[in-house]
Each structure stands twice: as structure tokens, then as C-alpha cells.
Write a protein that holds these residues in place. Structure first.
Motif, PDB file in Angstrom:
ATOM      1  N   VAL A  72       0.837  -1.202   0.000  1.00 24.87           N
ATOM      2  CA  VAL A  72       0.000   0.000   0.000  1.00 24.87           C
ATOM      3  C   VAL A  72       0.873   1.254   0.000  1.00 24.87           C
ATOM      4  CG1 VAL A  72      -1.752   1.290   1.276  1.00 24.87           C
ATOM      5  CG2 VAL A  72      -1.891  -1.208   1.130  1.00 24.87           C
ATOM      6  N   VAL A  73       1.917   1.237   0.855  1.00 22.47           N
ATOM      7  CA  VAL A  73       2.793   2.418   0.931  1.00 22.47           C
ATOM      8  C   VAL A  73       3.490   2.661  -0.412  1.00 22.47           C
ATOM      9  CG1 VAL A  73       4.875   3.353   2.011  1.00 22.47           C
ATOM     10  CG2 VAL A  73       3.122   2.267   3.411  1.00 22.47           C
ATOM     11  N   MET A  74       3.860   1.562  -1.072  1.00 18.69           N
ATOM     12  CA  MET A  74       4.546   1.708  -2.361  1.00 18.69           C
ATOM     13  C   MET A  74       3.627   2.393  -3.375  1.00 18.69           C
ATOM     14  SD  MET A  74       6.674  -1.292  -4.302  1.00 18.69           S
ATOM     15  CE  MET A  74       7.829  -1.605  -3.003  1.00 18.69           C
ATOM     16  N   GLU A  88      -0.221   5.468  10.086  1.00 17.36           N
ATOM     17  CA  GLU A  88       0.948   6.271   9.709  1.00 17.36           C
ATOM     18  C   GLU A  88       0.639   7.272   8.604  1.00 17.36           C
ATOM     19  OE1 GLU A  88       4.388   3.854   8.954  1.00 17.36           O
ATOM     20  OE2 GLU A  88       3.901   2.580  10.674  1.00 17.36           O
ATOM     21  N   LEU A  89      -0.644   7.379   8.261  1.00 15.87           N
ATOM     22  CA  LEU A  89      -0.992   8.225   7.123  1.00 15.87           C
ATOM     23  C   LEU A  89      -0.512   9.665   7.320  1.00 15.87           C
ATOM     24  CD1 LEU A  89      -2.268   8.020   4.402  1.00 15.87           C
ATOM     25  CD2 LEU A  89      -4.445   8.670   5.390  1.00 15.87           C
ATOM     26  N   GLY A  90      -0.611  10.138   8.562  1.00 16.51           N
ATOM     27  CA  GLY A  90      -0.147  11.501   8.843  1.00 16.51           C
ATOM     28  C   GLY A  90       1.295  11.703   8.407  1.00 16.51           C
ATOM     29  N   ASP A  91       2.157  10.773   8.806  1.00 13.90           N
ATOM     30  CA  ASP A  91       3.572  10.900   8.454  1.00 13.90           C
ATOM     31  C   ASP A  91       3.783  10.747   6.952  1.00 13.90           C
ATOM     32  OD1 ASP A  91       4.180  11.230  11.076  1.00 13.90           O
ATOM     33  OD2 ASP A  91       4.633   9.116  11.446  1.00 13.90           O
ATOM     34  N   ILE A  92       3.036   9.812   6.356  1.00 16.10           N
ATOM     35  CA  ILE A  92       3.214   9.582   4.918  1.00 16.10           C
ATOM     36  C   ILE A  92       2.805  10.841   4.150  1.00 16.10           C
ATOM     37  CG2 ILE A  92       2.440   8.203   2.935  1.00 16.10           C
ATOM     38  CD1 ILE A  92       2.011   5.863   4.929  1.00 16.10           C
ATOM     39  N   SER A  93       1.747  11.538   4.632  1.00 20.01           N
ATOM     40  CA  SER A  93       1.257  12.739   3.938  1.00 20.01           C
ATOM     41  C   SER A  93       2.290  13.853   3.917  1.00 20.01           C
ATOM     42  CB  SER A  93      -0.011  13.255   4.602  1.00 20.01           C
ATOM     43  OG  SER A  93      -0.991  12.244   4.582  1.00 20.01           O
ATOM     44  N   LEU A  94       3.203  13.827   4.894  1.00 19.79           N
ATOM     45  CA  LEU A  94       4.236  14.873   4.900  1.00 19.79           C
ATOM     46  C   LEU A  94       5.080  14.780   3.634  1.00 19.79           C
ATOM     47  CD1 LEU A  94       5.407  14.713   8.640  1.00 19.79           C
ATOM     48  CD2 LEU A  94       3.835  16.356   7.598  1.00 19.79           C
ATOM     49  N   ASP A  95       5.371  13.540   3.221  1.00 19.69           N
ATOM     50  CA  ASP A  95       6.174  13.348   2.007  1.00 19.69           C
ATOM     51  C   ASP A  95       5.306  13.305   0.760  1.00 19.69           C
ATOM     52  OD1 ASP A  95       8.426  13.092   3.587  1.00 19.69           O
ATOM     53  OD2 ASP A  95       8.106  10.928   3.851  1.00 19.69           O
ATOM     54  N   VAL A  96       4.110  12.777   0.903  1.00 17.31           N
ATOM     55  CA  VAL A  96       3.235  12.604  -0.253  1.00 17.31           C
ATOM     56  C   VAL A  96       1.930  13.328   0.024  1.00 17.31           C
ATOM     57  CG1 VAL A  96       2.171  10.910  -1.782  1.00 17.31           C
ATOM     58  CG2 VAL A  96       4.201  10.285  -0.468  1.00 17.31           C
ATOM     59  N   PRO A  97       1.847  14.593  -0.380  1.00 17.33           N
ATOM     60  CA  PRO A  97       0.659  15.394  -0.052  1.00 17.33           C
ATOM     61  C   PRO A  97      -0.640  14.753  -0.527  1.00 17.33           C
ATOM     62  CG  PRO A  97       2.387  16.754  -1.024  1.00 17.33           C
ATOM     63  CD  PRO A  97       2.853  15.355  -1.126  1.00 17.33           C
ATOM     64  N   LEU A  98      -0.593  13.992  -1.619  1.00 19.99           N
ATOM     65  CA  LEU A  98      -1.837  13.434  -2.167  1.00 19.99           C
ATOM     66  C   LEU A  98      -2.172  12.058  -1.612  1.00 19.99           C
ATOM     67  CD1 LEU A  98      -1.325  14.466  -5.905  1.00 19.99           C
ATOM     68  CD2 LEU A  98      -2.647  15.661  -4.148  1.00 19.99           C
ATOM     69  N   ALA A  99      -1.422  11.636  -0.591  1.00 20.64           N
ATOM     70  CA  ALA A  99      -1.576  10.264  -0.086  1.00 20.64           C
ATOM     71  C   ALA A  99      -3.029   9.936   0.253  1.00 20.64           C
ATOM     72  CB  ALA A  99      -0.694  10.056   1.134  1.00 20.64           C
ATOM     73  N   LEU A 135     -13.154  -2.637   7.319  1.00 24.45           N
ATOM     74  CA  LEU A 135     -11.803  -2.107   7.088  1.00 24.45           C
ATOM     75  C   LEU A 135     -11.879  -0.888   6.163  1.00 24.45           C
ATOM     76  CD1 LEU A 135      -8.840  -2.555   7.761  1.00 24.45           C
ATOM     77  CD2 LEU A 135      -8.636  -4.036   5.788  1.00 24.45           C
ATOM     78  N   ARG A 136     -12.795  -0.961   5.176  1.00 28.23           N
ATOM     79  CA  ARG A 136     -12.934   0.192   4.274  1.00 28.23           C
ATOM     80  C   ARG A 136     -13.404   1.412   5.060  1.00 28.23           C
ATOM     81  NH1 ARG A 136     -17.950   1.101   0.316  1.00 28.23           N
ATOM     82  NH2 ARG A 136     -18.840   1.380   2.390  1.00 28.23           N
ATOM     83  N   ASP A 137     -14.366   1.195   5.930  1.00 27.21           N
ATOM     84  CA  ASP A 137     -14.921   2.330   6.671  1.00 27.21           C
ATOM     85  C   ASP A 137     -13.935   2.911   7.681  1.00 27.21           C
ATOM     86  OD1 ASP A 137     -17.129   1.908   5.192  1.00 27.21           O
ATOM     87  OD2 ASP A 137     -18.301   0.917   6.774  1.00 27.21           O
ATOM     88  N   ALA A 138     -12.964   2.132   8.071  1.00 25.18           N
ATOM     89  CA  ALA A 138     -11.990   2.618   9.053  1.00 25.18           C
ATOM     90  C   ALA A 138     -10.957   3.537   8.415  1.00 25.18           C
ATOM     91  CB  ALA A 138     -11.291   1.435   9.709  1.00 25.18           C
ATOM     92  N   CYS A 139     -10.980   3.646   7.087  1.00 25.34           N
ATOM     93  CA  CYS A 139      -9.982   4.478   6.397  1.00 25.34           C
ATOM     94  C   CYS A 139     -10.157   5.942   6.817  1.00 25.34           C
ATOM     95  CB  CYS A 139     -10.153   4.333   4.894  1.00 25.34           C
ATOM     96  SG  CYS A 139      -8.981   5.346   3.957  1.00 25.34           S
ATOM     97  N   PRO A 140      -9.077   6.594   7.255  1.00 29.51           N
ATOM     98  CA  PRO A 140      -9.194   7.978   7.718  1.00 29.51           C
ATOM     99  C   PRO A 140      -9.685   8.881   6.581  1.00 29.51           C
ATOM    100  CG  PRO A 140      -6.963   7.125   8.046  1.00 29.51           C
ATOM    101  CD  PRO A 140      -7.703   6.118   7.252  1.00 29.51           C
ATOM    102  N   ALA A 141     -10.686   9.727   6.904  1.00 29.96           N
ATOM    103  CA  ALA A 141     -11.216  10.613   5.868  1.00 29.96           C
ATOM    104  C   ALA A 141     -10.357  11.873   5.789  1.00 29.96           C
ATOM    105  CB  ALA A 141     -12.652  10.968   6.216  1.00 29.96           C
ATOM    106  N   ARG A 142     -10.459  12.574   4.646  1.00 28.19           N
ATOM    107  CA  ARG A 142      -9.597  13.734   4.461  1.00 28.19           C
ATOM    108  C   ARG A 142     -10.014  14.929   5.316  1.00 28.19           C
ATOM    109  NH1 ARG A 142      -8.898  14.033  -1.842  1.00 28.19           N
ATOM    110  NH2 ARG A 142     -10.582  12.532  -1.589  1.00 28.19           N
ATOM    111  N   GLY A 143     -11.330  15.103   5.465  1.00 29.15           N
ATOM    112  CA  GLY A 143     -11.781  16.371   6.024  1.00 29.15           C
ATOM    113  C   GLY A 143     -11.397  16.619   7.475  1.00 29.15           C
ATOM    114  N   ARG A 144     -11.196  15.536   8.274  1.00 30.45           N
ATOM    115  CA  ARG A 144     -10.981  15.749   9.701  1.00 30.45           C
ATOM    116  C   ARG A 144      -9.656  16.407  10.003  1.00 30.45           C
ATOM    117  NH1 ARG A 144     -12.552  10.068  10.704  1.00 30.45           N
ATOM    118  NH2 ARG A 144     -10.329   9.754  10.878  1.00 30.45           N
ATOM    119  N   LYS A 145      -9.641  17.224  11.073  1.00 31.11           N
ATOM    120  CA  LYS A 145      -8.350  17.732  11.532  1.00 31.11           C
ATOM    121  C   LYS A 145      -7.717  16.592  12.302  1.00 31.11           C
ATOM    122  CE  LYS A 145      -8.636  22.628  11.744  1.00 31.11           C
ATOM    123  NZ  LYS A 145      -8.667  23.843  12.552  1.00 31.11           N
TER     124      LYS A 145
END
Length: 433
Positions: free
Chosen positions: A335-337, A378-389, A410-420
Motif C-alpha cells: 500500500v505504501v509503495m 501512519e498516514l499523517g507521516d506519509i502525507s508529509l512526504d506525499v501530499p496526495l496520499a 476495514l474500508r470504513d476505518a480508512c481515515p477521511a480527508r476532512g478531519r483535523k
């Protein structure tokens, strides 16, 4: 028993010291008791095994005294398995003997020709059958514990003599029937034994024999030529085989299987000239290799898959690693790749791979969940390098769900973009800017 023995001894005490005779009598009595115990054990075993013929009555003269069976309590007096052998006989017909060390007890032995005399404790050299009986369990136990020094200790206790080559032969033969992890352990054993218990020439002798035996080995292990080639390459790289081992065969090999094995070895040695001494020729994971190494292997496997698109090959490589409990790492890396890559193609390709791994049961439900959850965390950290993650992940998750790779939960657990989101737990809850 005591009284009779003492009576006999008492008859000729003559000028001897009484003490000494008593002592000897006691020893004799003890020995007799031990014999009696052993023989009674033996006779019960015999009566059980042969049941048919009744033994002589205890009182009859044909008792133990005239019995010509062994009294040591070993064996049932049957001939040795295989016959043909023993000391001072010619041996089985058709046996060809190799080089024999000069023997000091030989009437033609010339001491002057032998150099300095060295006295050592002599353990008789093992005979062929004995050797296998001793070495095989040793190797199988080693496959369990993986400690080469223990094997060395045990081997030093045996006298391999001119049969040093038997150990590598047996180990490789057992490894061919075993798993990838056994092959890794065997390669390690060979490189540790060299110079301590066996010489590179012993190992050369062993591989030589196995190359000749390939037509037989193939019957049980169809891929024997490739595996043997890999053993040879790794042994040459580990300096367990003489460096010119392959050269010796140039233009001299008629058997197609042997040629296939040697070609495989040559190719591996050419490719891997610079890669860590062919250490990953067996691609083995299991408990023996550090996690870092496994992560690297999985990464490599995924990259090769994205280039070639060969699902079967990726699946094969993953099985070969033998770490089913660590497959969540593959999901995570995959997924990270995709998130760190670019373009549409990798997304579709990875979903295809995950679907196959999921359907073949190579990646279990909990492994799949764990892999995705780690990415979510880890999405937060990944977004630092990949803004569109975020967008990429949502698309990937949606696609996986559509193809039946992941559950709705599992699909529903995916973090949504809008939240702070908080940067991470350890930074006192600062909100991300």
C-alpha cells in the motif's frame, strides 16, 4: 549367589591377604548379578519377540551356560543387516575403495617415510553404515536447533577419517528433501565446518558425487539440478568449495542434469559477484533472519512485480520466505509503495496482487487488516512526504473493497480527508497546520 562365590574363594586363600580376595569375590558376585539382570531382561525380550519356541527349563543343563547367544544384552543374535563386512574380510562384492591413509600396523608400513611421530587418542574410523546412522540424526536435530557449533562438537567426537565427504553429502541430500529453511541451514553448516571438521576438497568430493547421482535424485526431487546448482554457488561464494570448482568441469560434462546444475551455479556466481556473498540464495526467512532483511526482501519482491506484472512469481517468492505470520508487512509495503508511487497503473496492479494473495489464502484476514491498519495509523507521516496520499489511499481502499479484497469494516476505518488530525500521539496533541 554370595555364599557360593565366597566358598570357592575361601578354598585357596593360601598366603594371600584376606581383604583382597574378599574384594575380588564381591566384584565377581556383582558382575554375576549384573549379567543375570541383563540376561533376564534379554530373555523376556526374546520370549516376547519369538514367542513360538519355549526356552529350556531353568534346571536343564542347556540353560544360560551353554547358550551361544551374546550375553551383553544387545541384539537377538541375528546376522547383521546387509551382511558383508566386519573386520578383516573382503567386504561386499563390487565395492571400490578410495585412497587409504598409510596404516602404522601394516607390515609394509615404513616409519621413516612418515615424518614425525605424533601420539593421539585413537577413535576407530567409522564404517559407512555406522556413519550414516550417526550423522543423519545429527543433521535432522540441527535443522531443529540451528546451532552449527553443536554439530561440530559431535562430529569431532566421531572419527570421520577419510570419510569427511559423507557429512556434506548427507546434509545436502536431507536438505533437498526438506524446506528452504533447511537448505539455508545446510549452506551455513557447510561454510562453518570447512577448515574445522572437513576440507573444501571433502565438500568438492560430496558435490561431485551428487552431480553424478542427479538422475536418481531427480526422481524424488524434480528440481534437484537447480537446487544443487544453488548449493554449489553458495558454497563457492562462502569459500566452502574450491574457487575453481566450476572450472574443473569445463567441457567434461555429458549428463544434461549435471550441466543444468553447473550452469545454474555459474549464472548465480556471475550475477551476485557483488551482492552479499549469495546469502539470500535460499530466500529464507523464518526466525533466523532479522526483520530488516525480510522487509528488504518483500520490498524487492513488490518492485519486481510492478515491473514484470508476474503474479505467480511474486506469490512463489512470498511462499519461499516462509514467514506467514509476517505477511501483514507485505500488505503494508504494497500500500505504501502505491502511495509513494505515481500514476494509475501501480494502483490497479497492486490490487490485483493483493486479490490473488487473499484468494490463495497466503494473506489471512487478520494479516490483511493489520497491514491496512498500520497504513491508516501512519498516514499523517506519509502525507508529509506525499501530499496526495489521502486521495490515493481512499481510491485504493475503495478498489480493494470492490474486488472483495477487504471487508466493509476495514474500508470504513480508512481515515477521511476532512478531519483535523493530530500529528501523532507523543506531541501533546498539537493540531496539524
Amino acid at each position: 549367589g554370595h555364599m557360593r562365590v565366597l566358598g570357592e574363594v575361601g578354598g585357596h586363600m593360601g598366603g594371600w591377604g584376606c581383604e583382597k580376595l574378599l574384594h575380588e569375590a564381591r566384584l565377581k558376585a556383582k558382575a554375576k548379578r549384573r549379567l543375570r539382570r541383563a540376561s533376564s531382561r534379554d530373555s523376556t525380550r526374546e520370549s516376547l519377540s519369538e514367542g513360538a519356541e519355549p526356552g529350556p527349563e531353568p534346571g536343564s543343563p542347556k540353560g544360560r551356560a551353554h547358550d551361544r547367544r551374546s550375553r551383553t544384552g544387545k541384539g537377538r543374535g541375528l546376522p547383521k543387516k546387509g551382511g558383508a563386512g566386519g573386520k578383516g574380510v573382503w567386504g561386499a562384492p563390487g565395492v571400490v575403495y578410495g585412497y587409504q591413509e598409510p596404516d602404522a600396523r601394516d607390515p609394509n608400513y615404513d616409519e621413516v617415510a612418515q615424518g614425525d611421530t605424533v601420539y593421539a587418542t585413537v577413535v576407530p574410523e567409522l564404517e559407512e553404515g555406522e556413519l550414516e546412522k550417526n550423522v543423519q540424526p545429527m543433521v535432522l536435530e540441527y535443522f531443529e536447533h540451528g546451532d552449527t557449533s553443536e554439530v561440530m562438537e559431535l562430529l569431532r567426537g566421531l572419527n570421520l577419517g577419510s570419510r569427511g565427504h559423507a557429512v556434506p553429502s548427507l546434509a545436502v541430500a536431507l536438505a533437498l528433501e526438506g524446506k528452504a529453511s533447511h537448505r539455508e541451514l545446510t549452506s551455513r553448516l557447510l561454510s562453518d565446518l570447512v577448515g574445522r571438521v572437513v576440507t573444501p576438497e571433502d565438500i568438492a568430493w560430496a558435490f561431485d558425487k551428487m552431480l553424478r547421482d542427479l538422475p536418481d535424485l531427480i526422481l524424488d526431487t524434480p528440481e534437484a539440478p537447480q537446487l544443487l546448482g544453488q548449493f554449489i554457488a553458495r558454497a563457492v561464494a562462502d569459500h566452502a568449495l574450491p574457487l575453481d570448482f566450476l572450472e574443473r568441469y569445463k567441457g567434461r560434462v555429458d549428463c544434461e542434469h549435471a550441466r543444468a546444475a553447473l550452469d545454474r551455479a555459474a549464472v548465480l556466481l556471475r550475477i551476485k559477484r557483488d551482492v552479499n556473498r549469495l546469502d539470500n540464495v535460499w530466500g529464507v526467512g523464518g526466525g533466523q533472519r532479522p526483520v530488516k532483511h525480510l522487509v528488504k526482501e518483500m520490498n524487492l519482491l513488490l518492485r519486481e512485480y510492478l515491473l514484470s506484472g508476474e503474479v505467480a512469481e511474486a506469490e512463489h517468492c512470498l511462499r519461499e520466505l516462509e514467514v506467514p505470520h509476517f505477511h501483514h508487512e507485505l500488505v503494508y509495503e504494497a500500500v505504501v509503495m502505491v502511495l509513494e508511487g505515481s500514476g494509475e497503473e501501480p494502483v490497479a496492479k497492486m490490487v490485483t496482487l493483493l486479490k490473488v494473495l487473499w484468494e490463495t489464502g497466503l494473506v489471512t484476514l487478520d494479516q490483511m487488516n493489520r497491514g491496512f491498519q498500520r497504513v491508516y495509523e501512519e498516514l499523517g507521516d506519509i502525507s508529509l512526504d506525499v501530499p496526495l496520499a489521502h486521495g490515493l489511499l481512499e481510491r485504493l481502499v475503495e478498489l480493494c473493497f470492490d474486488r472483495g479484497v477487504i471487508t466493509r469494516a476495514l474500508r470504513d476505518a480508512c481515515p477521511a480527508r476532512g478531519r483535523k488530525r493530530f500529528v501523532s500521539e507523543g506531541d501533546g496533541g498539537r493540531v496539524k497546520q
